[in-house]
Design a protein around this motif. Structure first.
Motif, PDB file in Angstrom:
ATOM      1  N   ASN A   1      -3.238  -1.339   1.628  1.00  0.00           N
ATOM      2  CA  ASN A   1      -2.310  -1.444   0.682  1.00  0.00           C
ATOM      3  C   ASN A   1      -2.344  -3.038  -0.195  1.00  0.00           C
ATOM      4  OD1 ASN A   1      -0.373   0.785   0.826  1.00  0.00           O
ATOM      5  ND2 ASN A   1      -0.833   0.226   2.915  1.00  0.00           N
ATOM      6  N   PRO A   2      -3.543  -3.325  -0.548  1.00  0.00           N
ATOM      7  CA  PRO A   2      -3.820  -4.706  -1.364  1.00  0.00           C
ATOM      8  C   PRO A   2      -2.879  -5.239  -2.414  1.00  0.00           C
ATOM      9  CG  PRO A   2      -5.495  -3.342  -2.064  1.00  0.00           C
ATOM     10  CD  PRO A   2      -4.638  -2.537  -1.004  1.00  0.00           C
ATOM     11  N   ASP A   3      -2.316  -4.170  -3.163  1.00  0.00           N
ATOM     12  CA  ASP A   3      -1.692  -4.512  -4.316  1.00  0.00           C
ATOM     13  C   ASP A   3      -0.196  -4.350  -4.260  1.00  0.00           C
ATOM     14  OD1 ASP A   3      -3.866  -5.411  -5.666  1.00  0.00           O
ATOM     15  OD2 ASP A   3      -4.484  -3.204  -6.076  1.00  0.00           O
ATOM     16  N   SER A   4       0.447  -4.445  -2.885  1.00  0.00           N
ATOM     17  CA  SER A   4       1.689  -4.177  -2.802  1.00  0.00           C
ATOM     18  C   SER A   4       2.616  -5.584  -2.883  1.00  0.00           C
ATOM     19  CB  SER A   4       2.219  -3.712  -1.460  1.00  0.00           C
ATOM     20  OG  SER A   4       3.521  -3.663  -1.082  1.00  0.00           O
ATOM     21  N   ALA A   5       3.348  -5.936  -3.809  1.00  0.00           N
ATOM     22  CA  ALA A   5       4.107  -7.185  -3.961  1.00  0.00           C
ATOM     23  C   ALA A   5       4.942  -7.518  -2.740  1.00  0.00           C
ATOM     24  CB  ALA A   5       4.955  -6.893  -5.208  1.00  0.00           C
ATOM     25  N   PHE A   6       5.499  -6.479  -2.257  1.00  0.00           N
ATOM     26  CA  PHE A   6       6.202  -6.843  -0.786  1.00  0.00           C
ATOM     27  C   PHE A   6       5.296  -7.480   0.411  1.00  0.00           C
ATOM     28  CE2 PHE A   6       8.980  -3.766  -3.413  1.00  0.00           C
ATOM     29  CZ  PHE A   6       9.944  -4.634  -3.487  1.00  0.00           C
ATOM     30  N   TYR A   7       4.398  -6.530   0.404  1.00  0.00           N
ATOM     31  CA  TYR A   7       3.264  -7.010   1.735  1.00  0.00           C
ATOM     32  C   TYR A   7       2.785  -8.344   1.201  1.00  0.00           C
ATOM     33  CZ  TYR A   7       4.025  -1.965   2.640  1.00  0.00           C
ATOM     34  OH  TYR A   7       4.465  -0.722   2.747  1.00  0.00           O
ATOM     35  N   LEU A   8       2.414  -8.495   0.196  1.00  0.00           N
ATOM     36  CA  LEU A   8       1.766  -9.798  -0.255  1.00  0.00           C
ATOM     37  C   LEU A   8       2.923 -10.987  -0.100  1.00  0.00           C
ATOM     38  CD1 LEU A   8      -0.326  -8.868  -3.357  1.00  0.00           C
ATOM     39  CD2 LEU A   8      -1.113  -9.832  -1.106  1.00  0.00           C
ATOM     40  N   ASP A   9       4.103 -10.908  -0.170  1.00  0.00           N
ATOM     41  CA  ASP A   9       5.228 -11.577  -0.136  1.00  0.00           C
ATOM     42  C   ASP A   9       5.181 -11.998   1.195  1.00  0.00           C
ATOM     43  OD1 ASP A   9       7.682 -13.042  -0.821  1.00  0.00           O
ATOM     44  OD2 ASP A   9       8.467 -11.459   0.307  1.00  0.00           O
ATOM     45  N   SER A  10       5.297 -11.016   2.370  1.00  0.00           N
ATOM     46  CA  SER A  10       5.161 -11.496   3.701  1.00  0.00           C
ATOM     47  C   SER A  10       3.882 -12.247   4.011  1.00  0.00           C
ATOM     48  CB  SER A  10       5.193  -9.879   4.662  1.00  0.00           C
ATOM     49  OG  SER A  10       6.198  -9.248   4.146  1.00  0.00           O
ATOM     50  N   LEU A  11       2.891 -12.147   3.401  1.00  0.00           N
ATOM     51  CA  LEU A  11       1.808 -12.739   3.813  1.00  0.00           C
ATOM     52  C   LEU A  11       2.045 -14.292   3.497  1.00  0.00           C
ATOM     53  CD1 LEU A  11      -1.232 -12.934   4.789  1.00  0.00           C
ATOM     54  CD2 LEU A  11      -1.888 -12.530   2.769  1.00  0.00           C
ATOM     55  N   ALA A  12       2.508 -14.517   2.259  1.00  0.00           N
ATOM     56  CA  ALA A  12       2.812 -15.590   1.664  1.00  0.00           C
ATOM     57  C   ALA A  12       3.756 -16.446   2.514  1.00  0.00           C
ATOM     58  CB  ALA A  12       3.345 -15.625   0.143  1.00  0.00           C
ATOM     59  N   TRP A  13       4.727 -15.735   2.882  1.00  0.00           N
ATOM     60  CA  TRP A  13       5.889 -16.125   3.539  1.00  0.00           C
ATOM     61  C   TRP A  13       5.149 -16.727   5.010  1.00  0.00           C
ATOM     62  CZ3 TRP A  13       9.790 -18.512   2.320  1.00  0.00           C
ATOM     63  CH2 TRP A  13      11.076 -18.648   3.264  1.00  0.00           C
TER      64      TRP A  13
ATOM     65  N   LYS B   1      -0.832 -19.646  -3.757  1.00  0.00           N
ATOM     66  CA  LYS B   1      -1.882 -18.757  -4.375  1.00  0.00           C
ATOM     67  C   LYS B   1      -1.461 -17.281  -4.469  1.00  0.00           C
ATOM     68  CE  LYS B   1      -6.014 -21.826  -3.882  1.00  0.00           C
ATOM     69  NZ  LYS B   1      -7.117 -21.763  -2.697  1.00  0.00           N
ATOM     70  N   VAL B   2      -1.013 -16.922  -3.248  1.00  0.00           N
ATOM     71  CA  VAL B   2      -0.705 -15.477  -3.033  1.00  0.00           C
ATOM     72  C   VAL B   2       0.630 -15.151  -3.823  1.00  0.00           C
ATOM     73  CG1 VAL B   2       0.236 -13.703  -1.326  1.00  0.00           C
ATOM     74  CG2 VAL B   2      -1.379 -15.389  -0.705  1.00  0.00           C
ATOM     75  N   MET B   3       1.741 -16.180  -3.948  1.00  0.00           N
ATOM     76  CA  MET B   3       2.734 -15.796  -4.806  1.00  0.00           C
ATOM     77  C   MET B   3       2.433 -15.639  -6.342  1.00  0.00           C
ATOM     78  SD  MET B   3       5.101 -14.982  -2.638  1.00  0.00           S
ATOM     79  CE  MET B   3       6.681 -15.044  -3.611  1.00  0.00           C
ATOM     80  N   LYS B   4       1.673 -16.265  -6.763  1.00  0.00           N
ATOM     81  CA  LYS B   4       1.017 -16.235  -8.255  1.00  0.00           C
ATOM     82  C   LYS B   4       0.983 -14.945  -8.543  1.00  0.00           C
ATOM     83  CE  LYS B   4      -0.948 -20.624  -9.612  1.00  0.00           C
ATOM     84  NZ  LYS B   4      -2.114 -21.340  -9.982  1.00  0.00           N
TER      85      LYS B   4
END
Length: 431
Positions: free
Chosen positions: A366-378, A391-394
């Protein structure tokens, strides 16, 4: 009419009403070969040779003088449509009296089948007046129905009903009131009164459901379906109740119904989560897991438990939630549970690197999920890697879900961290 006759005569076949000079018990042979005659008569009846069966039973009556043979003979003459023969035989035996009501009933049926309704009405009224039995009131009503005199038929049906509150008679009354007399409110009133006094049986409930459906009476339908469900815990009935409550958008009463009956716990679970009642949702999901063994319910229980106590979380409870989610993620790669476990490990500083491992695993599919990317950035933020986090949050802020309050809070903190790291670098260069 013939069906009524079956009820009258079949039951009488095994009851001895002998006019024989010496009483003969039902099991006692009146003459040699009686059993053979019976077998021949029953075989003719079974093969629908009613005329032959009638003559066989008539012979049995002549030889044994047992009334049950007479009744059976006349019954078969009716089935053979030898109505004149029935009337002739009854008149011969009764001589115009009401000494044997069973024979008079057979005569009334024969007259009705022949279309001699005026005579049949007169005779049925006299018989009902004499015996005052429910079956004779019912027979009189059938004659009047045949003549399409529904008002009078209803009167006799009501008399029959008042004798024993028979629901089949009531159902017949309701049909006449609703269909033939167009007295719809009266039909409903009779049925509803019966249910209050004697309960809502399958027959009466179904009749009310038919009427309320035809009238598009949603409240009436709901009321009857609930009574029917209490009578018989039928899942299909429960689903109808659920659909009606959903149609009415009366979710409070729907929840009350489901909590009381547990007719559909999966629907109840959905309602709890929709209403953000996470404590109840967690407990119910746990119950469903214990009942079914389905791992998804354990995962849901952990997620809802976390949401229910997110503002006031104890170490013990947090450890329990992590334990549940760890078990779940060992059995399924469902992204929701992987993300929750990863985020909890990161956010509560339990094991940030392990948490990021779970998040990265989710992002592979799921590479384009805002919520999962948010978790990674966090996770990067928690590790102090604010440049990577930014970079991730952009990517996240321009995606669907990027305006989520929690995501925006993360953006703010990551931005502050990023600026601070830049200032720190500038300070080092000056030195």
């Amino acid at each position: 009419m013939i069906r009524i006759l079956l009820l009258v005569t079949v039951s009488l076949f095994f009851v001895s009403c002998s006019t024989h000079p010496r009483p003969i018990s039902p099991n006692e042979k009146a003459f040699e070969g009686e059993d053979l005659y019976i077998m021949l008569a029953l075989n003719a009846e079974l093969t629908k040779h009613y005329d032959v069966a009638a003559k066989r039973f008539e012979e049995l009556y002549d030889k044994a003088s047992k009334k049950e043979y007479l009744y059976r003979s006349l019954h078969n003459y009716l089935l053979a449509k030898k109505n004149e023969k029935v009337i002739e035989k009854v008149d011969e035996i009764t001589e115009g009296t009401f000494s044997d009501p069973a024979l008079i009933r057979l005569k009334i049926i024969a007259l009705t089948e022949m279309g001699k309704l005026d005579y049949a009405k007169k005779l049925s009224i006299a018989l009902a007046k004499k015996t005052q039995k429910a079956e004779d009131y019912l027979l009189a009503s059938d004659v009047y129905i045949k003549n399409q005199e529904f008002d009078v038929a209803l009167k006799y049906l009501n008399s029959a009903y008042m004798k024993e509150y028979n629901e089949k008679i009531l159902d017949k009354m309701a049909i006449i009131l609703y269909v033939n007399l167009h007295r719809k409110k009266d039909a409903i009133a009779y049925l509803e009164t019966h249910t209050r006094m004697h309960g809502c049986s399958q027959l009466i409930c179904n009749r009310l459901i038919g009427i309320y459906s035809n009238e598009n009476n949603i409240e009436g339908l709901l009321s009857v379906y609930k009574r029917l469900y209490n009578l018989k815990k039928d899942k299909s009935v429960a689903q109808k109740i659920i659909r009606i409550y959903a149609y009415k958008r009366d979710y409070v009463k729907l929840i009350d119904f489901l909590e009381e009956t547990h007719a559909d716990d999966t629907v109840l679970l959905e309602l709890y989560t929709t209403g953000k009642n996470y404590a109840k949702a967690s407990a119910l999901a746990q119950k469903l897991y214990e009942k079914s063994g389905d791992i998804k319910y354990l995962g849901q229980s952990a997620v809802y438990e976390y949401e229910a106590h997110s503002k006031k979380m104890t170490k013990k409870l947090l450890a329990s939630i992590v334990k549940k989610l760890t078990k779940v993620t060992k059995e399924t790669d469902e992204p929701l549970y992987l993300n929750y476990l990863g985020y909890i490990l990161i956010d509560h500083d339990l094991d940030i690197k392990k948490g990021m491992y779970y998040i990265k695993k989710v992002l592979k599919t799921n590479p384009d999920s805002a919520f999962y990317l948010d978790s990674l950035a966090w996770g990067y933020y928690k590790l102090g890697k604010c440049v990577e986090a930014k970079k991730v949050m952009k990517r996240v802020v321009n995606m669907e879900g990027g305006d989520n309050p929690e995501v925006l809070l993360h953006v703010k903190k990551i931005e502050a961290c990023y600026k601070k790291s830049l200032e720190h670098k500038k300070g080092k260069k000056k030195k």
